[in-house]
Enzyme design. Structure first.
Site, mmCIF file in Angstrom:
data_model
loop_
_atom_site.group_PDB
_atom_site.id
_atom_site.type_symbol
_atom_site.label_atom_id
_atom_site.label_comp_id
_atom_site.label_asym_id
_atom_site.label_seq_id
_atom_site.Cartn_x
_atom_site.Cartn_y
_atom_site.Cartn_z
ATOM 1 N N LYS A 77 90.586 -2.471 -4.265
ATOM 2 C CA LYS A 77 90.533 -3.667 -3.426
ATOM 3 C C LYS A 77 89.405 -3.521 -2.412
ATOM 4 C CE LYS A 77 92.868 -5.936 0.422
ATOM 5 N NZ LYS A 77 94.047 -5.971 1.293
ATOM 6 N N TYR A 122 93.001 -6.078 9.430
ATOM 7 C CA TYR A 122 93.807 -5.073 8.736
ATOM 8 C C TYR A 122 93.594 -3.710 9.358
ATOM 9 C CZ TYR A 122 95.062 -8.203 4.925
ATOM 10 O OH TYR A 122 95.601 -9.222 4.180
ATOM 11 N N GLU A 131 87.924 -10.287 -3.720
ATOM 12 C CA GLU A 131 88.674 -10.987 -2.680
ATOM 13 C C GLU A 131 87.780 -11.464 -1.539
ATOM 14 O OE1 GLU A 131 92.254 -10.105 0.589
ATOM 15 O OE2 GLU A 131 91.638 -8.549 -0.814
ATOM 16 N N SER A 169 99.653 -11.409 -4.679
ATOM 17 C CA SER A 169 99.359 -10.100 -4.091
ATOM 18 C C SER A 169 99.680 -10.235 -2.618
ATOM 19 C CB SER A 169 97.890 -9.726 -4.286
ATOM 20 O OG SER A 169 97.625 -8.467 -3.679
ATOM 21 N N GLU A 221 88.165 -13.552 1.285
ATOM 22 C CA GLU A 221 89.255 -14.263 1.957
ATOM 23 C C GLU A 221 88.712 -15.333 2.899
ATOM 24 O OE1 GLU A 221 93.087 -13.461 4.908
ATOM 25 O OE2 GLU A 221 92.107 -11.772 3.912
ATOM 26 N N LYS A 274 91.457 -12.463 -6.207
ATOM 27 C CA LYS A 274 92.463 -12.613 -5.161
ATOM 28 C C LYS A 274 91.996 -13.669 -4.164
ATOM 29 C CE LYS A 274 95.309 -9.809 -2.031
ATOM 30 N NZ LYS A 274 95.501 -8.461 -1.458
ATOM 31 N N ASP A 330 98.369 -1.662 1.795
ATOM 32 C CA ASP A 330 97.150 -0.918 2.083
ATOM 33 C C ASP A 330 96.693 -1.053 3.530
ATOM 34 O OD1 ASP A 330 96.743 -3.665 1.305
ATOM 35 O OD2 ASP A 330 94.587 -3.294 1.400
#
Length: 399
Positions: free
Chosen positions: A175, A399, A215, A337, A217, A257, A63
């Site tokens: 997500k 990202y 998620e 993942s 992170e 996640k 993604d």
């Protein structure tokens, strides 16, 4: 500059209110005012989560935004064009037998609506491989005013209409990536913002029929030791589940996640796979309700699916750490993942050449199989290439 730290009491959630275990969250939830069911899609959400949490399978995260995908293409000398992105994504989704090891694929919006180079919808190719299509729904990180130079994740505006459209296009899970930085605090403000945003996104996604991956992170950046990572992660997850309950999110219809609990990437103290597994499983047992179907590691969801992030570990490190976590029975499905931890060597093998597609797909399948074995606790690490041992951490990675 603000200097509020998680070690100080949060103005919203005092230390005394942090759940000492996941059960505390469930007790709080059970005693709250009755509300309607999380979604008219409740049964479908549970089924989707269990499908993604299939034994021996995990998630392929593909993604990356067009800009980030462009950086990957640039590393092999390719221009960042839609045609080149299409060619690479076609290579990934059409790898023969990929569905034997991969249960879900997270797509960028362009990919969800894109066709392969052969003219077939990417979503249809995935479904034919028994892979559930997913979609990245956040709109990226922006500076969080009033914090310690931290960020917050945007994208709640218009999310309901977007998730409804994504469901119609074939997506069945979603997500939303938000991050917490240890070197920058983290501040109570940043943690609350991350937890609240995740909870609102999860509730909206479930209302549209999409299983949300939750998620928060914990970034690898920093010189801190593994104990500091654990301390922060424990507080972050307590706050996340507090707000998930406040927003009436159905735990049986989510995937988690989390990042693996490791020292900071620049720490002098390294951790063995056994230490990473021990700290990570301790965190999950102390903070994650068994109602969650799965945990997907980021480079891991619980009774619901838990999936882990690779988060910049090498391909080999990510697989070894996952394998150790599956050496003993867990209350949840603990899987993976991975993005770079599945794609790194594959991308280099392809190099943008049509004649290398088969070899690149073979490499992808090899990494997927290795992580499939790790999810089953049967990975040995034999025959790994030198490329798989190369670290992929990038300071300040976006990202």
């Amino acid at each position: 500059m603000a200097s509020t730290s998680l070690l100080k009491a949060s103005p919203v959630l005092d230390k005394s209110e942090w759940p000492s275990s996941a059960a505390a969250v469930l007790r709080n939830r059970a005693t709250s005012l009755a509300v309607r069911a999380a979604s008219s899609y409740a049964d479908e959400l549970v089924k989707t989560a269990k499908t993604i949490a299939s034994p021996g399978r995990g998630i392929l995260a593909m993604d990356e935004s067009n800009a980030t995908c462009g950086k990957r293409l640039d590393s092999i000398g390719l221009e960042n064009t839609e045609a080149n992105r299409q060619a690479y994504r076609t290579l990934l989704v059409s790898a023969p037998g990929l569905g034997q090891y991969i249960s879900g694929a997270i797509l960028f919006e362009e990919t969800l609506y894109q066709s392969t180079t052969e003219g077939k919808k990417m979503v249809d190719v995935l479904v034919e491989q028994n892979i559930v299509p997913g979609i990245k729904v956040d709109k990226g990180l922006v500076p969080l005013v009033g914090s310690n130079n931290e960020s917050w994740c945007q994208g709640l505006d218009g999310l309901s209409s977007r998730t409804a459209a994504y469901y119609q296009q074939g997506a069945r899970f979603a997500k939303w990536r938000t991050v917490v930085s240890i070197p920058n605090g983290p501040s109570a403000l940043a943690v609350k913002e991350a937890a609240w945003g995740l909870a609102r996104y999860a509730a909206i996604s479930q209302d549209s029929g999409l299983v949300p991956i939750v998620e928060p992170e914990i970034l690898l950046d920093g010189e801190h030791d593994i104990d500091r990572t654990y301390e922060v992660a424990e507080k972050v997850w307590a706050e996340v589940f507090f707000y998930l309950a406040q927003n009436n999110v159905m735990f049986e219809g989510i995937l988690l996640k989390p990042s693996m609990v490791t020292p900071g990437a620049e720490s002098k103290d390294r951790a063995t796979p056994e230490q990473v597994a021990s700290y990570t499983l301790k965190l999950l047992r102390n903070r994650i309700p068994p109602a969650v179907p799965g945990i997907m590691a980021s480079s891991i969801p619980l009774s619901s699916l838990h999936i882990f992030l690779s988060g910049g570990q090498s391909e080999l490190e990510a697989t070894l750490n996952l394998n150790v976590m599956n050496q003993a029975p867990n209350p949840w499905h603990v899987s993976f993942s991975y993005a770079r931890a599945l794609q790194n060597t594959c991308l280099k093998t392809w190099g943008g050449r049509a004649e290398n597609v088969n070899a690149a797909q073979t490499t992808l399948l090899g990494r997927a199989k290795a992580n499939s074995l790790a999810q089953l606790g049967k990975y040995t690490g034999e025959g790994e290439s030198e490329e798989a041992k190369e670290g992929m951490f990038v300071k300040g990675y976006t990202y």
